[in-house]
Design a protein around this motif. Structure first.
Motif, PDB file in Angstrom:
ATOM      1  N   ASP A 185       8.875   5.989   4.402  1.00 40.41           N
ATOM      2  CA  ASP A 185       7.864   6.368   5.399  1.00 40.41           C
ATOM      3  C   ASP A 185       7.914   5.490   6.645  1.00 40.41           C
ATOM      4  O   ASP A 185       7.002   5.495   7.447  1.00 40.41           O
ATOM      5  CB  ASP A 185       6.458   6.365   4.787  1.00 40.41           C
ATOM      6  CG  ASP A 185       6.048   5.010   4.203  1.00 40.41           C
ATOM      7  OD1 ASP A 185       6.911   4.116   4.088  1.00 40.41           O
ATOM      8  OD2 ASP A 185       4.862   4.850   3.879  1.00 40.41           O
TER       9      ASP A 185
ATOM     10  N   GLY B 127       3.841  10.045   5.425  1.00 39.03           N
ATOM     11  CA  GLY B 127       2.881   9.182   6.106  1.00 39.03           C
ATOM     12  C   GLY B 127       1.479   9.758   6.143  1.00 39.03           C
ATOM     13  O   GLY B 127       0.637   9.329   6.929  1.00 39.03           O
ATOM     14  N   GLU B 128       1.223  10.760   5.251  1.00 44.06           N
ATOM     15  CA  GLU B 128      -0.135  11.318   5.173  1.00 44.06           C
ATOM     16  C   GLU B 128      -0.901  10.618   4.066  1.00 44.06           C
ATOM     17  O   GLU B 128      -0.318   9.955   3.220  1.00 44.06           O
ATOM     18  CB  GLU B 128      -0.049  12.828   4.865  1.00 44.06           C
ATOM     19  CG  GLU B 128       0.546  13.611   6.032  1.00 44.06           C
ATOM     20  CD  GLU B 128       1.063  14.981   5.619  1.00 44.06           C
ATOM     21  OE1 GLU B 128       0.836  15.395   4.471  1.00 44.06           O
ATOM     22  OE2 GLU B 128       1.726  15.613   6.459  1.00 44.06           O
TER      23      GLU B 128
ATOM     24  N   LYS C 216      -1.211  -7.551   7.518  1.00 42.79           N
ATOM     25  CA  LYS C 216      -2.368  -7.697   6.627  1.00 42.79           C
ATOM     26  C   LYS C 216      -1.952  -7.965   5.183  1.00 42.79           C
ATOM     27  O   LYS C 216      -2.649  -8.701   4.481  1.00 42.79           O
ATOM     28  CB  LYS C 216      -3.312  -6.501   6.722  1.00 42.79           C
ATOM     29  CG  LYS C 216      -2.731  -5.174   6.321  1.00 42.79           C
ATOM     30  CD  LYS C 216      -3.684  -4.038   6.682  1.00 42.79           C
ATOM     31  CE  LYS C 216      -2.970  -2.737   6.868  1.00 42.79           C
ATOM     32  NZ  LYS C 216      -2.362  -2.110   5.707  1.00 42.79           N
TER      33      LYS C 216
ATOM     34  N   ILE D 163       3.908  13.243  -0.066  1.00 43.60           N
ATOM     35  CA  ILE D 163       2.794  12.941   0.855  1.00 43.60           C
ATOM     36  C   ILE D 163       2.969  11.543   1.439  1.00 43.60           C
ATOM     37  O   ILE D 163       2.835  11.335   2.642  1.00 43.60           O
ATOM     38  CB  ILE D 163       1.433  13.027   0.101  1.00 43.60           C
ATOM     39  CG1 ILE D 163       1.259  14.400  -0.546  1.00 43.60           C
ATOM     40  CG2 ILE D 163       0.292  12.685   1.039  1.00 43.60           C
ATOM     41  CD1 ILE D 163      -0.006  14.561  -1.373  1.00 43.60           C
ATOM     42  N   ILE D 164       3.282  10.596   0.558  1.00 39.04           N
ATOM     43  CA  ILE D 164       3.479   9.212   1.010  1.00 39.04           C
ATOM     44  C   ILE D 164       4.648   9.145   1.997  1.00 39.04           C
ATOM     45  O   ILE D 164       4.546   8.520   3.054  1.00 39.04           O
ATOM     46  CB  ILE D 164       3.739   8.273  -0.199  1.00 39.04           C
ATOM     47  CG1 ILE D 164       2.480   8.181  -1.069  1.00 39.04           C
ATOM     48  CG2 ILE D 164       4.178   6.892   0.280  1.00 39.04           C
ATOM     49  CD1 ILE D 164       2.672   7.397  -2.354  1.00 39.04           C
TER      50      ILE D 164
ATOM     51  N   GLY E  10      -6.032  -1.711   2.479  1.00 42.28           N
ATOM     52  CA  GLY E  10      -5.736  -0.282   2.637  1.00 42.28           C
ATOM     53  C   GLY E  10      -6.711   0.689   2.009  1.00 42.28           C
ATOM     54  O   GLY E  10      -6.376   1.853   1.796  1.00 42.28           O
TER      55      GLY E  10
ATOM     56  N   ARG F 148      11.803   1.572   3.546  1.00 46.31           N
ATOM     57  CA  ARG F 148      10.746   2.447   3.047  1.00 46.31           C
ATOM     58  C   ARG F 148      10.946   3.816   3.669  1.00 46.31           C
ATOM     59  O   ARG F 148      11.213   3.937   4.859  1.00 46.31           O
ATOM     60  CB  ARG F 148       9.377   1.891   3.442  1.00 46.31           C
ATOM     61  CG  ARG F 148       8.760   1.061   2.347  1.00 46.31           C
ATOM     62  CD  ARG F 148       7.499   0.397   2.791  1.00 46.31           C
ATOM     63  NE  ARG F 148       6.447   1.334   3.220  1.00 46.31           N
ATOM     64  CZ  ARG F 148       5.182   0.959   3.400  1.00 46.31           C
ATOM     65  NH1 ARG F 148       4.831  -0.290   3.188  1.00 46.31           N
ATOM     66  NH2 ARG F 148       4.288   1.836   3.780  1.00 46.31           N
TER      67      ARG F 148
ATOM     68  N   ARG G   3       0.786   7.634  10.513  1.00 40.26           N
ATOM     69  CA  ARG G   3      -0.063   6.629   9.849  1.00 40.26           C
ATOM     70  C   ARG G   3      -0.947   5.914  10.868  1.00 40.26           C
ATOM     71  O   ARG G   3      -2.114   5.629  10.608  1.00 40.26           O
ATOM     72  CB  ARG G   3       0.818   5.635   9.079  1.00 40.26           C
ATOM     73  CG  ARG G   3       1.305   6.223   7.750  1.00 40.26           C
ATOM     74  CD  ARG G   3       2.687   5.725   7.381  1.00 40.26           C
ATOM     75  NE  ARG G   3       2.726   4.316   7.062  1.00 40.26           N
ATOM     76  CZ  ARG G   3       3.809   3.554   7.225  1.00 40.26           C
ATOM     77  NH1 ARG G   3       4.917   4.060   7.702  1.00 40.26           N
ATOM     78  NH2 ARG G   3       3.777   2.293   6.897  1.00 40.26           N
TER      79      ARG G   3
ATOM     80  N   GLN H 260      -0.726  -0.453  10.355  1.00 40.84           N
ATOM     81  CA  GLN H 260       0.491  -0.811   9.646  1.00 40.84           C
ATOM     82  C   GLN H 260       1.273  -1.771  10.532  1.00 40.84           C
ATOM     83  O   GLN H 260       1.306  -1.602  11.743  1.00 40.84           O
ATOM     84  CB  GLN H 260       1.332   0.445   9.362  1.00 40.84           C
ATOM     85  CG  GLN H 260       0.782   1.319   8.252  1.00 40.84           C
ATOM     86  CD  GLN H 260      -0.493   2.039   8.633  1.00 40.84           C
ATOM     87  OE1 GLN H 260      -0.778   2.223   9.807  1.00 40.84           O
ATOM     88  NE2 GLN H 260      -1.278   2.439   7.652  1.00 40.84           N
TER      89      GLN H 260
ATOM     90  N   ALA I  79      -6.426   8.512  -4.907  1.00 37.56           N
ATOM     91  CA  ALA I  79      -6.521   7.114  -4.481  1.00 37.56           C
ATOM     92  C   ALA I  79      -7.629   6.421  -5.269  1.00 37.56           C
ATOM     93  O   ALA I  79      -7.458   5.309  -5.770  1.00 37.56           O
ATOM     94  CB  ALA I  79      -6.806   7.043  -2.981  1.00 37.56           C
TER      95      ALA I  79
ATOM     96  N   GLY J 243      -1.538   0.971  -0.873  1.00 40.94           N
ATOM     97  CA  GLY J 243      -0.241   1.594  -0.636  1.00 40.94           C
ATOM     98  C   GLY J 243       0.757   1.223  -1.736  1.00 40.94           C
ATOM     99  O   GLY J 243       1.481   2.065  -2.255  1.00 40.94           O
TER     100      GLY J 243
ATOM    101  N   LEU K 276      -0.058   2.958  -5.022  1.00 40.55           N
ATOM    102  CA  LEU K 276       0.354   4.372  -4.991  1.00 40.55           C
ATOM    103  C   LEU K 276       1.878   4.509  -5.051  1.00 40.55           C
ATOM    104  O   LEU K 276       2.399   5.428  -5.684  1.00 40.55           O
ATOM    105  CB  LEU K 276      -0.204   5.062  -3.741  1.00 40.55           C
ATOM    106  CG  LEU K 276      -1.727   5.263  -3.762  1.00 40.55           C
ATOM    107  CD1 LEU K 276      -2.243   5.675  -2.395  1.00 40.55           C
ATOM    108  CD2 LEU K 276      -2.128   6.303  -4.803  1.00 40.55           C
TER     109      LEU K 276
HETATM  110  P1  AMP Z   1       0.523   1.366   3.336  1.00 39.83           P
HETATM  111  O1  AMP Z   1       1.459   0.593   2.449  1.00 39.83           O
HETATM  112  O2  AMP Z   1      -0.828   0.770   3.412  1.00 39.83           O
HETATM  113  O3  AMP Z   1       1.124   1.661   4.684  1.00 39.83           O
HETATM  114  O4  AMP Z   1       0.318   2.783   2.626  1.00 39.83           O
HETATM  115  C1  AMP Z   1       1.431   3.617   2.381  1.00 39.83           C
HETATM  116  C2  AMP Z   1       0.999   5.038   2.073  1.00 39.83           C
HETATM  117  O5  AMP Z   1       0.220   5.072   0.870  1.00 39.83           O
HETATM  118  C3  AMP Z   1       0.100   5.699   3.106  1.00 39.83           C
HETATM  119  O6  AMP Z   1       0.826   6.221   4.205  1.00 39.83           O
HETATM  120  C4  AMP Z   1      -0.532   6.805   2.255  1.00 39.83           C
HETATM  121  O7  AMP Z   1       0.372   7.852   1.992  1.00 39.83           O
HETATM  122  C5  AMP Z   1      -0.788   6.071   0.952  1.00 39.83           C
HETATM  123  N1  AMP Z   1      -2.104   5.410   0.965  1.00 39.83           N
HETATM  124  C6  AMP Z   1      -2.364   4.072   1.075  1.00 39.83           C
HETATM  125  N2  AMP Z   1      -3.689   3.827   1.051  1.00 39.83           N
HETATM  126  C7  AMP Z   1      -4.283   5.032   0.910  1.00 39.83           C
HETATM  127  C8  AMP Z   1      -5.643   5.473   0.824  1.00 39.83           C
HETATM  128  N3  AMP Z   1      -6.667   4.606   0.885  1.00 39.83           N
HETATM  129  N4  AMP Z   1      -5.875   6.800   0.690  1.00 39.83           N
HETATM  130  C9  AMP Z   1      -4.867   7.697   0.634  1.00 39.83           C
HETATM  131  N5  AMP Z   1      -3.571   7.361   0.725  1.00 39.83           N
HETATM  132  C10 AMP Z   1      -3.276   6.045   0.856  1.00 39.83           C
END
Ligand code: AMP
Length: 183
Positions: free
Chosen positions: A131, A57-58, A14, A53-54, A86, A129, A140, A10, A65, A33, A36
């Protein structure tokens, strides 16, 4: 056809690079991300379940997904290729991914952990955000180091992996990506 996976810690930039490359190639940049977070803000039962969960940071459950990703990949604009930011992030997701697709390239944007944390904390000042707290950021990054990096290594022998130095200007990094892909 380009099916490009873009991975990196993170704060590696990217997402920015995915968008630049998507414009150049005329294919969509998909962020797992972001997809979701859209489900979360939609307010459905599923959105409520994954919201917490998001925020912590899990990773959300692999099946969730996958379902969200597949719905997006089924849309017309992704039929001619995509850049995916991601996903996959752990071994189970990678095994599933391999059953329906194969990456033509994997771009790994590398930045040292400290730099990554600093950049996210800077971003947090503007984007807010939930998270982007130190705890969630560290969680993360731990998942990236422990679960995502090993799957990247499993692709190295197939020659699709390109390590891109994430330190530099947006233009420099973009040029390195173009060179790596022979564009
Ligand atoms: P990011 O924006 O890539 O930092 O993703 C934010 C959050 O979305 C992550 O901390 C997870 O909670 C969720 N997330 C993103 N990609 C995935 C994935 N491939 N599998 C599960 N959770 C994900």
């Amino acid at each position: 056809m380009h099916k490009i996976l873009i991975l990196g810690p993170q704060g590696s930039g990217k997402g920015t690079q995915a968008n630049i490359l998507a414009d150049k190639l005329g294919i969509p940049a998909l962020s797992m991300g972001q997809l979701l977070r859209e489900v979360k803000s939609g307010g459905s039962e599923l959105g409520k379940t994954i919201g917490g969960i998001i925020d912590r940071g899990e990773l959300v459950p692999d099946e969730t997904a996958l379902e969200v990703l597949k719905q997006r990949l089924d849309q017309e604009d992704a039929k001619d290729g995509y850049i995916l930011d991601g996903y996959p992030r752990n071994a189970a997701q990678n095994e599933t991914y391999k059953t329906f697709d194969q990456p033509t390239a994997m771009l790994i944007i590398t930045v040292p952990r400290e730099e990554s944390v600093n950049r996210i904390l800077e971003r947090a000042k503007v984007e807010q955000r939930v998270d982007d707290t130190p705890e969630a950021i560290n969680r993360r990054l731990d998942i990236y180091e422990g679960e995502t990096k090993p799957i990247i290594d499993s692709y190295r022998d197939s020659g699709v992996v390109h390590d891109i130095d994430g330190i530099g200007t947006i233009e420099e990094i973009s040029e390195n990506i173009n060179n790596a892909l022979g564009l």
